[in-house]
Motif scaffolding. Structure first.
Motif, PDB file in Angstrom:
ATOM      1  N   PHE A   1      29.647  48.810 -12.930  1.00  0.00           N
ATOM      2  CA  PHE A   1      29.796  48.426 -11.533  1.00  0.00           C
ATOM      3  C   PHE A   1      31.105  47.744 -11.273  1.00  0.00           C
ATOM      4  O   PHE A   1      31.808  47.323 -12.193  1.00  0.00           O
ATOM      5  N   GLN A   2      31.395  47.592  -9.990  1.00  0.00           N
ATOM      6  CA  GLN A   2      32.565  46.826  -9.608  1.00  0.00           C
ATOM      7  C   GLN A   2      32.359  45.381 -10.067  1.00  0.00           C
ATOM      8  O   GLN A   2      31.258  44.871  -9.994  1.00  0.00           O
ATOM      9  N   TYR A   3      33.401  44.722 -10.501  1.00  0.00           N
ATOM     10  CA  TYR A   3      33.315  43.366 -11.043  1.00  0.00           C
ATOM     11  C   TYR A   3      32.177  43.226 -12.051  1.00  0.00           C
ATOM     12  O   TYR A   3      31.291  42.385 -11.890  1.00  0.00           O
TER      13      TYR A   3
ATOM     14  N   LEU B   1      32.707  54.626 -13.645  1.00  0.00           N
ATOM     15  CA  LEU B   1      33.250  53.292 -13.376  1.00  0.00           C
ATOM     16  C   LEU B   1      33.563  53.124 -11.902  1.00  0.00           C
ATOM     17  O   LEU B   1      34.218  53.964 -11.290  1.00  0.00           O
ATOM     18  N   ASP B   2      33.082  52.004 -11.324  1.00  0.00           N
ATOM     19  CA  ASP B   2      33.353  51.712  -9.922  1.00  0.00           C
ATOM     20  C   ASP B   2      34.499  50.710  -9.855  1.00  0.00           C
ATOM     21  O   ASP B   2      34.322  49.535 -10.141  1.00  0.00           O
ATOM     22  N   GLU B   3      35.655  51.171  -9.495  1.00  0.00           N
ATOM     23  CA  GLU B   3      36.839  50.330  -9.362  1.00  0.00           C
ATOM     24  C   GLU B   3      37.034  49.382 -10.538  1.00  0.00           C
ATOM     25  O   GLU B   3      37.036  48.163 -10.363  1.00  0.00           O
ATOM     26  N   PRO B   4      37.246  49.951 -11.726  1.00  0.00           N
ATOM     27  CA  PRO B   4      37.326  49.094 -12.917  1.00  0.00           C
ATOM     28  C   PRO B   4      38.543  48.191 -12.931  1.00  0.00           C
ATOM     29  O   PRO B   4      38.545  47.199 -13.659  1.00  0.00           O
TER      30      PRO B   4
ATOM     31  N   LYS C   1      31.205  55.899  -1.728  1.00  0.00           N
ATOM     32  CA  LYS C   1      31.499  56.179  -3.136  1.00  0.00           C
ATOM     33  C   LYS C   1      30.503  55.472  -4.056  1.00  0.00           C
ATOM     34  O   LYS C   1      29.922  56.093  -4.945  1.00  0.00           O
ATOM     35  N   THR C   2      30.331  54.174  -3.815  1.00  0.00           N
ATOM     36  CA  THR C   2      29.433  53.403  -4.675  1.00  0.00           C
ATOM     37  C   THR C   2      28.007  53.943  -4.579  1.00  0.00           C
ATOM     38  O   THR C   2      27.305  54.074  -5.583  1.00  0.00           O
ATOM     39  N   THR C   3      27.597  54.244  -3.370  1.00  0.00           N
ATOM     40  CA  THR C   3      26.253  54.787  -3.175  1.00  0.00           C
ATOM     41  C   THR C   3      26.091  56.093  -3.945  1.00  0.00           C
ATOM     42  O   THR C   3      25.091  56.311  -4.629  1.00  0.00           O
TER      43      THR C   3
HETATM   44 MG   LIG Z   1      32.212  50.582  -3.458  1.00  0.00          MG
END
Ligand SMILES: [Mg+2]
Ligand SMILES: Nc1ncnc2c1ncn2[C@@H]1O[C@H](COP(=O)(O)OP(=O)(O)OP(=O)(O)O)[C@@H](O)[C@H]1O
Lengths: 286, 268
Positions: free
Chosen positions: A89-91, A167-170, A46-48
């Motif tokens: 990004f995440q965090y 948004l990656d896992e906000p 997913k992130t990629t």
């Molecule tokens: Mg990820």
């Protein structure tokens, strides 16, 4: 500005012993003003995938077209797309670096080369959009609470006025109240400003609340897609991937197993309440 | 982009060189490097080169990772050769503008350049075939005897282990922060030197913040498990000398003998 991903494949560390194919042959289009959720087990790519949406990663194969322009075509195209597609990004609080909240949120707008008055206006507007007051402007971002830091970081991207927000896992690592707040702000941004929102999440409850359409990834491929209701009603397939449909959908399933004729396309508590009432009234009526 | 930094060159494998005891490998490389400076004629260099190449062949590594190690220093090698070529006094070989190359310089340059290449070859053979953990284990054991004179062997090894452990983490983190700032329009690649250095601030501040946090967490976690140095520590992985280590030792003794003999007897 629709985004088109065609036959996208991405391989990390190609040609070394550590080669890893993170995304394989993904084709996906994201329409204007839609709210798309991307879910999938850990390591599913997913992130990629989303790092391709503003050209941070270049496809190993395939292409990404934003607003009719292929990102691989020129540096200019890349620069333009970085303004239009805001990636969080995440965090994201880990990227804060300035001495004051104001300066940090202003980093993006300044990189766009805007004048000082415009920068200030945008910073204040962006902080407002995530529910932070102006009293924080002069504070150091490092002395805020985790949830506040995250919102400052999100404001840092909003201040660039993107058309698409990715948004990656906000909500990862936030308490229920922090989650609800962030989701509320996202909903408002989507509703009021008509932003296209792409939400990557592990939380089925979050995507059930926000997303209209869902894409499920597994081992770099899209294995399921459709409206949120459609996807969540396919519980066996999700469970095989180690994903759990949101609590209310599971509840409906269990009621169904006990012979109640409830519909499985239920996502929220409110919908569940109505559905149960409908069925109960129906039974009484007979 | 930032992942291409050559750190942790270790390439896993099952060759005899991979399986040698790390202490043996460290000692052999030390001896090899020392003897490089004893060699003073072409025969001795040929012998050293043959030994190095034999070692390389035994590792069964593909040429790519080995060459990658050399690539990072080729500039230094070329510079060494050129400096020697032009700066050593002696009979003129040829002229290049104000510079004149000398015969003595050419010979010196080749020897020095060769020495450098062999040095790098030997040390990369060590780092390519020995995992960082084995390397620090080996170092710690080799330093044990010096504890009496106050060398903190365990602490040094522990520091190295931790540093090695965190390099990939920090690289990954730097990559992530860089991407996040690029998504906010940061530009790390263009502009003059002042701009470029300044553009590093948004990368370095978050990187340090997280490095300190990690260090803190790690210290706490170690303390919580009653870490108090190497005192009475037992090990899961024991290092043991095997017959192949004896073989390596004998080969290096033969090499030393050969190089010393060539220095005493051979032409200089
Ligand atoms: Mg990820
Ligand atoms: N920088 C990298 N170098 C090498 N491999 C990587 C890198 N980043 C990710 N991978 C690999 O690519 C695959 C997909 O990773 P990715 O981070 O896109 O997954 P994800 O779906 O976001 O997972 P998560 O839900 O845990 O965030 C994984 O197998 C991962 O190990």
């Amino acid at each position: 500005m629709p985004i088109l991903i065609e036959g996208l494949t991405y391989v990390y560390a190609a040609g070394t012993p550590l080669e890893a194919r993170a995304v394989s042959d993904v084709t996906l289009s994201i329409e204007d003003g839609e709210l798309l959720g991307i879910i999938g087990p850990t390591g599913s790519g997913k992130t990629t995938l989303i790092q391709h949406l503003n050209g941070l990663l270049r496809p190993t194969q395939g292409r990404v077209v934003v607003d009719g322009v292929d990102l691989a075509s020129s540096r200019e195209a890349l620069r333009a797309v970085r303004r239009k597609v805001g990636l969080i990004f995440q965090y994201p609080e880990q990227q804060l670096f300035e001495e004051t909240v104001f300066e940090d949120v202003a980093f993006g707008p300044r990189n766009l080369g805007l004048g000082e008055a415009e920068v200030e206006a945008r910073v204040k507007e962006a902080l407002g959009q995530v529910g932070l007051g102006h009293e924080l402007l002069k504070r150091s971002p490092f002395e805020l609470s985790g949830g506040q830091m995250r919102r400052v970081a999100i404001a840092g991207v909003l201040a660039m006025k993107p058309k698409v927000l990715v948004l990656d896992e906000p909500t990862a690592g936030l308490d229920p109240r922090g989650r609800a707040e962030i989701l509320g702000h996202l909903e408002a941004l989507h509703g009021r400003l008509g932003l296209t929102v792409v939400l990557v999440s592990h939380s089925m409850r979050d995507v059930a609340r926000l997303a209209r359409r869902l894409v499920v990834m597994d081992r770099g491929r899209i294995v399921l897609s459709g409206t949120t209701r459609e996807v969540f009603s396919r519980a066996e397939e999700l469970e095989r991937l180690g994903l759990k449909p949101p609590p209310m959908t599971s509840l409906m399933r269990r009621l169904r197993d006990r012979g109640r004729p409830v519909s499985l396309g239920v996502l929220t508590v409110e919908e569940a309440r109505r559905e149960i009432l409908r069925v109960v009234r129906g039974e009484r009526g007979n | 982009m930032i992942r291409n930094v050559p750190i942790g060159q270790f390439v896993p494998g099952r060759s005899i060189i991979h399986r040698l005891d790390p202490r043996t490998k460290i000692l052999v490389v030390l001896v090899y490097v020392a003897i490089l400076f004893v060699a003073n004629n072409a025969y001795a260099y040929a012998l050293l080169l043959a030994f190095g190449l034999a070692g390389l062949a035994l590792t069964r590594l593909k040429p790519r990772p080995v060459l990658r190690g050399l690539r990072s220093v080729w500039f230094l090698v070329v510079l060494t050769v050129l400096l020697n070529l032009f700066m050593t006094p002696g009979p003129t070989l040829f002229r290049l503008g104000p510079l004149h190359a000398t015969q003595t310089g050419a010979v010196m340059g080749l020897f020095m350049g060769g020495r450098l290449v062999l040095l790098i070859l030997a040390t990369s053979l060590l780092t390519l075939t020995t995992s960082p953990i084995d390397l620090t284990d080996g170092l710690e054991r080799l330093l044990q005897p010096f504890r009496r004179v106050g060398v903190p062997a365990h602490e040094l090894a522990m520091m190295m282990t931790i540093a090695l452990r965190f390099i990939p983490t920090l690289v990954e983190e730097a990559d992530k922060i860089m991407k996040a700032q690029m998504a906010r329009g940061a530009d790390f690649m263009s502009g003059n030197i002042v701009r470029r250095v300044r553009s590093l601030v948004p990368l370095l501040v978050p990187l340090f913040v997280s490095a300190f946090r990690r260090a803190d967490d790690l210290a706490l976690a170690m303390e919580a498990r009653c870490y108090r140095g190497g005192l009475n520590r037992t090990r899961m992985r024991q290092l043991k000398f095997m017959p192949r280590d004896l073989g390596a030792a004998l080969a290096s003794v033969a090499l030393v003998a050969g190089v010393v003999y060539l220095r005493l007897q051979g032409p200089s």
